[in-house]
Write a protein that holds these residues in place. Structure first.
Motif, PDB file in Angstrom:
ATOM      1  N   THR A   1      -2.983   4.818   7.256  1.00 51.34           N
ATOM      2  CA  THR A   1      -3.333   4.715   5.841  1.00 51.34           C
ATOM      3  C   THR A   1      -2.879   3.376   5.277  1.00 51.34           C
ATOM      4  O   THR A   1      -3.555   2.766   4.451  1.00 51.34           O
TER       5      THR A   1
ATOM      6  N   TYR B   1      -6.455  -1.964  -1.849  1.00 51.53           N
ATOM      7  CA  TYR B   1      -7.284  -1.709  -0.667  1.00 51.53           C
ATOM      8  C   TYR B   1      -8.441  -2.698  -0.605  1.00 51.53           C
ATOM      9  O   TYR B   1      -8.768  -3.231   0.461  1.00 51.53           O
TER      10      TYR B   1
ATOM     11  N   TRP C   1     -11.933   2.179   7.078  1.00 46.75           N
ATOM     12  CA  TRP C   1     -10.539   2.408   6.680  1.00 46.75           C
ATOM     13  C   TRP C   1     -10.399   2.347   5.163  1.00 46.75           C
ATOM     14  O   TRP C   1      -9.786   3.222   4.540  1.00 46.75           O
ATOM     15  N   LYS C   2     -10.991   1.343   4.570  1.00 50.00           N
ATOM     16  CA  LYS C   2     -10.914   1.170   3.112  1.00 50.00           C
ATOM     17  C   LYS C   2     -11.589   2.334   2.386  1.00 50.00           C
ATOM     18  O   LYS C   2     -10.996   2.934   1.478  1.00 50.00           O
TER      19      LYS C   2
ATOM     20  N   ASN D   1      -9.690   5.824   2.706  1.00 50.70           N
ATOM     21  CA  ASN D   1      -8.484   5.948   1.890  1.00 50.70           C
ATOM     22  C   ASN D   1      -8.788   5.960   0.399  1.00 50.70           C
ATOM     23  O   ASN D   1      -8.152   6.698  -0.363  1.00 50.70           O
ATOM     24  N   ILE D   2      -9.751   5.174  -0.021  1.00 50.26           N
ATOM     25  CA  ILE D   2     -10.137   5.181  -1.437  1.00 50.26           C
ATOM     26  C   ILE D   2     -10.729   6.536  -1.817  1.00 50.26           C
ATOM     27  O   ILE D   2     -10.483   7.052  -2.922  1.00 50.26           O
TER      28      ILE D   2
ATOM     29  N   LEU E   1       0.826  -1.209   0.000  1.00 49.95           N
ATOM     30  CA  LEU E   1       0.000   0.000   0.000  1.00 49.95           C
ATOM     31  C   LEU E   1       0.862   1.262   0.000  1.00 49.95           C
ATOM     32  O   LEU E   1       0.558   2.238  -0.691  1.00 49.95           O
TER      33      LEU E   1
ATOM     34  N   PRO F   1      -3.695  -2.055   7.911  1.00 52.95           N
ATOM     35  CA  PRO F   1      -5.096  -2.481   8.078  1.00 52.95           C
ATOM     36  C   PRO F   1      -5.489  -2.499   9.548  1.00 52.95           C
ATOM     37  O   PRO F   1      -4.692  -2.923  10.397  1.00 52.95           O
TER      38      PRO F   1
ATOM     39  N   THR G   1       0.987   3.736  -3.155  1.00 61.31           N
ATOM     40  CA  THR G   1       0.566   5.123  -2.905  1.00 61.31           C
ATOM     41  C   THR G   1       1.621   6.099  -3.405  1.00 61.31           C
ATOM     42  O   THR G   1       1.290   7.123  -4.037  1.00 61.31           O
TER      43      THR G   1
END
Length: 254
Positions: free
Chosen positions: A233, A147, A186-187, A190-191, A92, A236, A96
């Protein structure tokens, strides 16, 4: 006294000695056969009970072994998920950085060729810009997919082994599955942030002038800084929960 005629009739009606003996003999055979058949039925009934008992015992042993196998698979998957969380965090982070780098390349190219120069090409005719934007889309899609995959990895454990965990009264299982909402939040959070960056940079041609361009770049920078400065970020939410979950069960088995 019986007359001669009466004696003859009597002798005809009464069975002779040999006939009577035969009848008695056959009768005894029938009784013995009935006893034999009864004995066979008793033996068969016993054998049936014995076989069923053996089958029941075998099934219990099989069920116990199967349960042990399922438990072993369960802990193996839990440990694998925890190990993978470290790998996932690294991916991730890498994806990113690649995505933000691609966004930066698009914005810099647009600034050089459309803001500080007199180039009047449209984005549709600029193949370099289109190529950079295609790369941005590719890296954005890869990051979003990662993600999604990380979240599904947790759901896989939660759904597949729920019955096994409950049947074996595994400690802290309810706490582990309660992380579901946190994983979802969380998913999505961030998306949403990376999607905002993608949307801004992908529509960079709409800025039109220097002021609008700087506003766009400033917003992208702010979002990028938020992503980079927040370690959650890339980690998980279930990572810490699984760690506590495993530690609790290990201490409980000591």
């Amino acid at each position: 006294m019986l007359s001669k005629k009466s004696k003859e009739i009597r002798e005809r009606l009464l069975p002779k000695k040999d006939v009577q003996h035969f009848v008695n003999k056959e009768g005894n055979k029938l009784k013995k056969l009935e006893l034999f058949n009864s004995s066979i039925l008793v033996v068969l009934a016993f054998l049936g009970f014995f076989v069923n008992a053996q089958l029941s015992s075998a099934q219990k042993v099989y069920a116990t072994k199967q349960n042990a196998i399922e438990i072993q698979k369960f802990w193996s998957e839990i440990e694998k998920t925890l190990d993978n969380s470290v790998i996932n965090s690294g991916k991730l982070g890498t994806y990113t950085v690649d995505f933000i780098g691609a966004a930066d390349e698009v914005s810099q190219y647009y600034y050089l060729y459309y803001i500080i120069t007199s180039t009047k090409n449209t984005g549709e005719q600029d193949y370099k810009l289109l190529s950079l934007k295609a790369s941005l889309l590719s890296k954005y899609s890869r990051l979003v997919s990662e993600y999604e995959r990380v979240a599904l990895e947790y759901d896989f454990i939660r759904l597949k082994y729920h019955d096994v965990a409950k049947a074996n009264n595994i400690q802290q299982w309810d706490r582990l599955i309660s992380a579901s909402e946190k994983v979802k939040e969380w998913k999505l959070e961030n998306i949403q942030r990376i999607s905002k960056i993608f949307s801004l940079v992908n529509g960079i041609e709409e800025t039109g002038n220097v002021d609008n361009y700087h506003d766009l770049v400033g917003e992208v920078f702010t979002l990028s800084k938020e992503i980079g400065s927040d370690m959650n970020t890339f980690v998980p939410p279930y990572t810490q929960v699984i760690s506590i979950f495993m530690d609790s069960n290990l201490r409980g088995n000591e």
